[in-house]
Design a protein around this motif. Structure first.
Motif, short mmCIF file in Angstrom:
data_model
loop_
_atom_site.label_atom_id
_atom_site.label_comp_id
_atom_site.label_asym_id
_atom_site.label_seq_id
_atom_site.Cartn_x
_atom_site.Cartn_y
_atom_site.Cartn_z
N THR A 10 70.49 7.89 110.80
CA THR A 10 71.48 7.45 109.83
C THR A 10 72.08 8.69 109.19
O THR A 10 71.37 9.50 108.60
N PRO A 44 78.83 7.72 116.53
CA PRO A 44 79.34 6.36 116.34
C PRO A 44 80.87 6.36 116.26
O PRO A 44 81.46 7.28 115.70
N THR A 48 79.33 1.70 112.14
CA THR A 48 77.98 2.14 111.83
C THR A 48 77.98 3.61 111.43
O THR A 48 78.90 4.34 111.76
N GLN A 50 75.22 5.37 112.27
CA GLN A 50 74.05 5.80 113.03
C GLN A 50 74.44 6.54 114.31
O GLN A 50 75.17 6.01 115.14
#
Length: 110
Positions: A10, A44, A48, A50
């Motif tokens: 993340t 990404p 997102t 992530q």
């Protein structure tokens, strides 16, 4: 049987460039590890925050040996900081490791 490890990172938007630069300047220890087959850092595109860090290994044992040795050394050392600067913080705010066995694989026809 080959195994795939996907580290789901993340990464806040303001840290994306930092993360990518750190991977670009990494020591490269993974490429010389026994059983290592492939690496990709996946950015990404939408929806997102992530990143996916994809690695493929000949065996689970090869991956575990890398985790216990070269990976530990590379992460203990960390990214280089400018002289006199404070140590750098991680670019990712969270991490999850996914594990898979490769049961089918295909490539382009020759």
């Amino acid at each position: 049987m080959a195994v795939v490890k996907i580290n789901v990172l993340t990464v806040p938007a303001e840290q994306r460039e930092v993360l990518e630069k750190r991977f670009a300047s990494r020591a490269g220890a993974v490429e010389n590890s026994d059983g290592f087959e492939w690496f990709e850092l996946l950015r990404p595109v939408e929806g997102t925050d992530q990143y996916l860090v994809y690695t493929r290994w000949a065996t689970e044992e090869d991956f575990q040996a890398w985790m216990a040795g070269p990976m530990q050394a590379a992460h203990r050392q960390g990214p280089p900081a400018a002289e006199g600067a404070a140590p750098q913080r991680p670019a990712a705010s969270g991490s999850t490791l996914w594990s898979f066995e490769v049961v089918q694989s295909a490539g382009p026809k020759a």
